[in-house]
Write a protein that holds these residues in place. Structure first.
Motif, PDB file in Angstrom:
ATOM      1  N   SER A 111      27.812  80.214  71.648  1.00 22.98           N
ATOM      2  CA  SER A 111      28.787  79.327  71.020  1.00 22.98           C
ATOM      3  C   SER A 111      30.051  79.251  71.865  1.00 22.98           C
ATOM      4  CB  SER A 111      29.156  79.821  69.612  1.00 22.98           C
ATOM      5  OG  SER A 111      30.221  79.066  69.086  1.00 22.98           O
ATOM      6  N   PRO A 112      30.500  78.054  72.211  1.00 24.89           N
ATOM      7  CA  PRO A 112      31.722  77.921  73.005  1.00 24.89           C
ATOM      8  C   PRO A 112      32.991  77.960  72.164  1.00 24.89           C
ATOM      9  CG  PRO A 112      30.808  75.764  72.592  1.00 24.89           C
ATOM     10  CD  PRO A 112      29.856  76.768  71.930  1.00 24.89           C
ATOM     11  N   LEU A 113      32.866  78.163  70.834  1.00 26.50           N
ATOM     12  CA  LEU A 113      34.018  78.143  69.939  1.00 26.50           C
ATOM     13  C   LEU A 113      34.860  76.883  70.159  1.00 26.50           C
ATOM     14  CD1 LEU A 113      35.173  81.878  70.198  1.00 26.50           C
ATOM     15  CD2 LEU A 113      34.028  80.799  68.279  1.00 26.50           C
ATOM     16  N   ASP A 114      34.182  75.795  70.406  1.00 21.92           N
ATOM     17  CA  ASP A 114      34.857  74.523  70.685  1.00 21.92           C
ATOM     18  C   ASP A 114      35.780  74.632  71.897  1.00 21.92           C
ATOM     19  OD1 ASP A 114      33.583  73.336  68.594  1.00 21.92           O
ATOM     20  OD2 ASP A 114      35.271  73.410  67.217  1.00 21.92           O
ATOM     21  N   GLY A 115      35.505  75.600  72.758  1.00 21.13           N
ATOM     22  CA  GLY A 115      36.327  75.770  73.954  1.00 21.13           C
ATOM     23  C   GLY A 115      37.660  76.434  73.690  1.00 21.13           C
ATOM     24  N   ALA A 116      37.919  76.858  72.462  1.00 22.08           N
ATOM     25  CA  ALA A 116      39.201  77.444  72.095  1.00 22.08           C
ATOM     26  C   ALA A 116      39.123  78.964  72.109  1.00 22.08           C
ATOM     27  CB  ALA A 116      39.620  76.971  70.701  1.00 22.08           C
ATOM     28  N   SER A 117      40.281  79.600  72.129  1.00 23.55           N
ATOM     29  CA  SER A 117      40.338  81.051  71.987  1.00 23.55           C
ATOM     30  C   SER A 117      39.938  81.417  70.561  1.00 23.55           C
ATOM     31  CB  SER A 117      41.753  81.561  72.264  1.00 23.55           C
ATOM     32  OG  SER A 117      42.644  81.116  71.243  1.00 23.55           O
ATOM     33  N   HIS A 118      39.599  82.693  70.357  1.00 25.51           N
ATOM     34  CA  HIS A 118      39.254  83.144  69.011  1.00 25.51           C
ATOM     35  C   HIS A 118      40.403  82.870  68.042  1.00 25.51           C
ATOM     36  CE1 HIS A 118      36.256  86.163  70.946  1.00 25.51           C
ATOM     37  NE2 HIS A 118      35.658  85.030  70.632  1.00 25.51           N
ATOM     38  N   GLU A 119      41.622  83.147  68.472  1.00 29.24           N
ATOM     39  CA  GLU A 119      42.788  82.957  67.614  1.00 29.24           C
ATOM     40  C   GLU A 119      42.952  81.494  67.225  1.00 29.24           C
ATOM     41  OE1 GLU A 119      46.441  84.026  69.449  1.00 29.24           O
ATOM     42  OE2 GLU A 119      47.644  83.700  67.648  1.00 29.24           O
ATOM     43  N   ASP A 120      42.861  80.596  68.202  1.00 33.26           N
ATOM     44  CA  ASP A 120      43.049  79.177  67.916  1.00 33.26           C
ATOM     45  C   ASP A 120      41.900  78.610  67.080  1.00 33.26           C
ATOM     46  OD1 ASP A 120      45.450  79.093  69.195  1.00 33.26           O
ATOM     47  OD2 ASP A 120      44.700  78.229  71.047  1.00 33.26           O
ATOM     48  N   TYR A 121      40.694  79.045  67.381  1.00 32.60           N
ATOM     49  CA  TYR A 121      39.541  78.556  66.629  1.00 32.60           C
ATOM     50  C   TYR A 121      39.644  78.965  65.156  1.00 32.60           C
ATOM     51  CZ  TYR A 121      34.657  77.698  65.303  1.00 32.60           C
ATOM     52  OH  TYR A 121      33.513  77.250  64.675  1.00 32.60           O
ATOM     53  N   ALA A 123      42.422  79.764  63.567  1.00 30.26           N
ATOM     54  CA  ALA A 123      43.560  79.051  62.981  1.00 30.26           C
ATOM     55  C   ALA A 123      43.173  77.634  62.573  1.00 30.26           C
ATOM     56  CB  ALA A 123      44.725  79.009  63.970  1.00 30.26           C
ATOM     57  N   GLY A 124      42.407  76.950  63.418  1.00 29.68           N
ATOM     58  CA  GLY A 124      41.970  75.603  63.091  1.00 29.68           C
ATOM     59  C   GLY A 124      41.120  75.562  61.833  1.00 29.68           C
ATOM     60  N   LEU A 125      40.222  76.522  61.706  1.00 25.87           N
ATOM     61  CA  LEU A 125      39.380  76.607  60.506  1.00 25.87           C
ATOM     62  C   LEU A 125      40.218  76.888  59.265  1.00 25.87           C
ATOM     63  CD1 LEU A 125      36.384  78.725  61.895  1.00 25.87           C
ATOM     64  CD2 LEU A 125      36.387  76.266  61.419  1.00 25.87           C
ATOM     65  N   TYR A 126      41.203  77.764  59.426  1.00 26.10           N
ATOM     66  CA  TYR A 126      42.091  78.123  58.311  1.00 26.10           C
ATOM     67  C   TYR A 126      42.871  76.903  57.816  1.00 26.10           C
ATOM     68  CZ  TYR A 126      46.205  80.400  56.116  1.00 26.10           C
ATOM     69  OH  TYR A 126      47.224  80.793  55.268  1.00 26.10           O
ATOM     70  N   TYR A 127      43.467  76.170  58.743  1.00 26.96           N
ATOM     71  CA  TYR A 127      44.221  74.982  58.357  1.00 26.96           C
ATOM     72  C   TYR A 127      43.318  73.951  57.695  1.00 26.96           C
ATOM     73  CZ  TYR A 127      48.526  76.317  60.809  1.00 26.96           C
ATOM     74  OH  TYR A 127      49.690  76.932  61.203  1.00 26.96           O
ATOM     75  N   ASP A 128      42.163  73.707  58.281  1.00 27.30           N
ATOM     76  CA  ASP A 128      41.259  72.703  57.714  1.00 27.30           C
ATOM     77  C   ASP A 128      40.830  73.091  56.299  1.00 27.30           C
ATOM     78  OD1 ASP A 128      41.364  71.049  59.913  1.00 27.30           O
ATOM     79  OD2 ASP A 128      39.505  71.782  60.822  1.00 27.30           O
ATOM     80  N   VAL A 168      44.880  72.064  71.052  1.00 27.37           N
ATOM     81  CA  VAL A 168      45.201  71.462  69.761  1.00 27.37           C
ATOM     82  C   VAL A 168      44.095  71.856  68.789  1.00 27.37           C
ATOM     83  CG1 VAL A 168      45.348  69.275  68.502  1.00 27.37           C
ATOM     84  CG2 VAL A 168      46.532  69.550  70.688  1.00 27.37           C
ATOM     85  N   VAL A 169      44.486  72.346  67.598  1.00 31.37           N
ATOM     86  CA  VAL A 169      43.491  72.860  66.652  1.00 31.37           C
ATOM     87  C   VAL A 169      43.417  71.972  65.422  1.00 31.37           C
ATOM     88  CG1 VAL A 169      43.892  75.210  67.471  1.00 31.37           C
ATOM     89  CG2 VAL A 169      45.128  74.385  65.455  1.00 31.37           C
ATOM     90  N   GLY A 170      42.348  72.150  64.649  1.00 29.96           N
ATOM     91  CA  GLY A 170      42.171  71.380  63.428  1.00 29.96           C
ATOM     92  C   GLY A 170      41.530  70.030  63.692  1.00 29.96           C
TER      93      GLY A 170
END
Length: 277
Positions: A111-121, A123-128, A168-170
């Motif tokens: 899994s590339p985690l959408d190319g994001a760091s663990h923290e950003d990935y 955070a994006g899930l949390y906001y969504d 950019v996350v979310g």
């Protein structure tokens, strides 16, 4: 449900006064007893950001000291991680759905985690996830913070020549525009009311001043969006969020403030885009 007596007895919070602000751990413990079940769930969603940090700490080091503001203890994390290892779709009231999504991607080597760091990935899930909650005030608060964070990230990326695609996350409309637009306003005209204010703040050269201006903007947003909410859970949540803002600055003596400033400078030198909320 109205919380007249609790709100009437709450300290008068001012954006420039950190002396009388309640500690976040005591505030959380008190509200756990005061709120009804549905409103307590909203409180947990606000405090889930500390659980997010604790999850990342625990995954990195099982013996790491966790932030006590998180709802889950180290034992809780051990149990729920074991559960997610054993079951494809585990059901446990301690597990918010976005955590299961994150952990599934985290343990998948492909899994590339959408190319994001663990923290950003995460955070994006949390906001969504938070932007889908049943409380309109909280939905809009999380979207405001997501947009604020992403716009600051996008301006830093443009300044330093970085690609915004994975920083950019979310997945909301503002995030999609920030990933693809080359316009000065990132194509956000009409999408983000605070656009010009945030762009102005992003140009502030003093990093501590910039952070203070961002917190002032958040404080103003909270005031405007709870003006007619006198004794409701929205006013309670607004007070909690204001306490978070004030507690952020409470321990800053001049010496500590200088250290924070240096940390921010170090982050900038390492080409780490500064984030908002």
């Amino acid at each position: 449900m109205n919380y007249y007596y609790y709100i009437a007895g709450f300290p008068d919070l001012q954006p420039d006064d950190t002396k009388n602000v309640p500690a976040l751990d005591a505030l959380k413990a008190d509200l756990e007893e005061q709120l009804c079940d549905n409103d307590r769930t909203l409180l947990h969603l606000v405090y889930a950001e500390y659980d997010n940090r604790n999850l990342l700490r625990y995954l990195h080091d099982k013996g790491a000291e966790l932030d006590p503001l998180g709802t889950l203890t180290a034992d809780d994390w051990r149990e729920v991680l074991d559960l997610m290892e054993e079951q494809e779709h585990p059901h446990d009231p301690r597990l918010l759905p976005y955590v299961r999504t994150f952990y599934s991607a985290y343990r998948d080597e492909n899994s590339p985690l959408d190319g994001a760091s663990h923290e950003d990935y995460l955070a994006g899930l949390y906001y969504d996830y938070a932007m889908q909650c049943g409380n309109r005030f909280l939905r809009e608060w999380f979207e405001f913070n997501l947009n604020l964070r992403n716009l600051l990230t996008a301006t830093a990326c443009r300044r330093h020549g970085f690609d915004t695609q994975h920083l950019v996350v979310g997945g909301n409309e503002v995030a999609r525009a920030l990933r693809k637009s080359n316009a000065r306003d990132f194509g956000l005209a009409g999408l983000f009311d605070e656009l010009e204010t945030v762009l102005h703040i992003a140009d502030e050269p003093n990093l501590l001043t910039r952070e203070q201006q961002l917190d002032a903007l958040k404080w103003q947003w909270l005031d405007e969006h709870t003006f007619f909410n006198y004794f409701s859970v929205e006013r309670i949540l607004s007070l909690v969020l204001k306490c978070q803002l004030l507690n952020r600055w409470k321990p800053l003596t001049q010496e500590r403030g200088t250290a924070v400033f240096r940390d921010l400078l170090d982050a900038l030198k390492k080409d780490i885009p500064l984030k908002g909320a």
